[in-house]
Design an enzyme around this catalytic site. Structure first.
Site, PDB file in Angstrom:
ATOM      1  N   LEU A  44       0.834  -1.201   0.000  1.00  0.00           N
ATOM      2  CA  LEU A  44       0.000   0.000   0.000  1.00  0.00           C
ATOM      3  C   LEU A  44       0.874   1.257   0.000  1.00  0.00           C
ATOM      4  O   LEU A  44       1.867   1.328   0.722  1.00  0.00           O
ATOM      5  CB  LEU A  44      -0.896  -0.024   1.238  1.00  0.00           C
ATOM      6  CG  LEU A  44      -1.970   1.049   1.366  1.00  0.00           C
ATOM      7  CD1 LEU A  44      -3.046   0.880   0.307  1.00  0.00           C
ATOM      8  CD2 LEU A  44      -2.586   0.997   2.768  1.00  0.00           C
ATOM      9  N   ASP A 238      16.628   5.816  12.361  1.00  0.00           N
ATOM     10  CA  ASP A 238      15.548   5.721  11.381  1.00  0.00           C
ATOM     11  C   ASP A 238      14.341   6.501  11.895  1.00  0.00           C
ATOM     12  O   ASP A 238      13.719   6.123  12.892  1.00  0.00           O
ATOM     13  CB  ASP A 238      15.180   4.254  11.165  1.00  0.00           C
ATOM     14  CG  ASP A 238      14.172   4.056  10.038  1.00  0.00           C
ATOM     15  OD1 ASP A 238      13.573   5.057   9.591  1.00  0.00           O
ATOM     16  OD2 ASP A 238      13.969   2.907   9.617  1.00  0.00           O
ATOM     17  N   ASP A 281      11.741  -2.162   7.603  1.00  0.00           N
ATOM     18  CA  ASP A 281      13.045  -2.835   7.546  1.00  0.00           C
ATOM     19  C   ASP A 281      13.045  -3.993   6.560  1.00  0.00           C
ATOM     20  O   ASP A 281      14.061  -4.300   5.943  1.00  0.00           O
ATOM     21  CB  ASP A 281      13.416  -3.396   8.930  1.00  0.00           C
ATOM     22  CG  ASP A 281      13.687  -2.326   9.963  1.00  0.00           C
ATOM     23  OD1 ASP A 281      13.976  -1.182   9.558  1.00  0.00           O
ATOM     24  OD2 ASP A 281      13.616  -2.628  11.163  1.00  0.00           O
ATOM     25  N   ASP A 296      21.165  -8.659   7.531  1.00  0.00           N
ATOM     26  CA  ASP A 296      20.831  -7.634   6.548  1.00  0.00           C
ATOM     27  C   ASP A 296      19.612  -8.109   5.747  1.00  0.00           C
ATOM     28  O   ASP A 296      19.586  -9.257   5.284  1.00  0.00           O
ATOM     29  CB  ASP A 296      22.028  -7.431   5.613  1.00  0.00           C
ATOM     30  CG  ASP A 296      21.877  -6.236   4.690  1.00  0.00           C
ATOM     31  OD1 ASP A 296      20.793  -6.102   4.080  1.00  0.00           O
ATOM     32  OD2 ASP A 296      22.830  -5.466   4.555  1.00  0.00           O
TER      33      ASP A 296
END
Length: 313
Positions: A44, A238, A281, A296
């Site tokens: 979305l 972040d 993430d 990662d």
């Protein structure tokens, strides 16, 4: 530096060359290239690349290509139901097959994109080798459900406000680089509500578990996978972590990535459901500012390319 010291440094460098080569081999892997191309499907308010050059799948396609994958990125309606978005995806899959000459594709969908992938595999299983959902509300998400309950009743004042809000979103979606063709606020909110997803699941049940665990890993030749995070705040640098923390309050006491509970995200063969990752993430956002204490996100995608290649897919 003395001559003796230089010889020592040179000897150490020569000794480490095999280790460097091994790391390169580990990254590229020893598996053959995957047989089928990959199509990445955004969620979305998603797009291929946001205005300003920020990729939705930040550095993920390049990581997959390092493993020999051919990667394509779908561009679906930024706000819409998964019937319309799924039909758009099928058309784009057909374009990829025509371009590559491949017989099938691997679909990887993030968030609502996973529902779009399930729709595409449900109506055209002959075109799909695998479906992988990442942080997808396969059993619905409470946050849009709360918005949908009571405010979308036809004829209500709040319903009229939703329609007005939807119309105002068109220039915003186009501004961020997304597609507003078509833009369906109602369909998006209703679909993601748990009550409505239940009807979607009756139509497209493949890979969906009963309860909270793995679902069927393969049905009629199509393989099903998923992974998801179970954290909200993962990196203090972040700026979006605060939004995830607030959104996650809806699921207080229940493991979630801030948008989707772990149970709702479980689908097919569950590769991982306890990752220290939030909803953003999982696609390496924002700008790769993910947890320093977790794998990662790109590694998950690289490993998945190898996984499918080793299966001859």
């Amino acid at each position: 530096m003395s001559l003796g010291s230089r010889w020592i440094v040179l000897a150490l460098a020569l000794l480490t060359l095999p280790l460097v080569a091994a790391r390169c081999d580990e990254r590229r892997g020893t598996s053959p290239d995957p047989l089928y191309p990959f199509v990445l499907v955004h969620g979305l308010f998603g797009t291929q690349t946001y205005t300003g050059g920020l990729d939705y799948w930040y550095r993920i396609p390049e990581a997959m290509e390092d493993e020999g994958a051919r990667v394509f990125i779908a561009q679906l309606s930024a706000v819409g139901g998964s019937t319309v978005r799924g039909e758009q995806l099928v058309a784009q899959v057909e374009d990829v097959l025509a371009l590559t000459g491949a017989a099938k594709v691997h679909l990887i969908g993030h968030s609502q994109g996973g529902l779009d992938c399930r729709f595409a595999a449900g109506v055209r299983p002959d075109l799909v080798a695998s479906v992988t959902t990442v942080g997808t509300p396969n059993k619905g998400a409470e946050l849009p459900g709360l918005l949908a309950r009571g405010i979308l009743d036809d004829g209500s004042f709040s319903s009229a406000l939703v329609d007005l809000f939807g119309a105002s979103l068109v220039p915003l979606v186009e501004l961020i680089g997304g597609s507003a063709d078509p833009l369906e606020v109602r369909a998006a909110a209703e679909l993601l509500a748990p009550e409505t997803v239940a009807a979607f699941n009756e139509q497209f049940p493949r890979g969906l578990p009963i309860g909270c665990h793995d679902g069927d890993a393969e049905v009629d030749g199509v393989r099903y996978y998923s992974w998801t995070g179970s954290s909200t705040v993962t990196n203090p640098l972040d700026i979006t972590d605060a939004l995830q923390a607030v959104a996650g309050l809806v699921y207080l006491g229940v493991p979630s990535d801030g948008q989707v509970t772990v149970c709702s995200a479980q689908f097919g063969h569950v590769i991982a459901d306890d990752l220290r990752m939030n909803h953003f993430d999982q696609v390496n956002q924002v700008l790769g500012l993910t947890s320093l204490f977790e794998v990662d996100p790109r590694t998950l995608f690289r490993d998945h390319v190898r996984r499918l290649a080793e299966l001859g897919l």
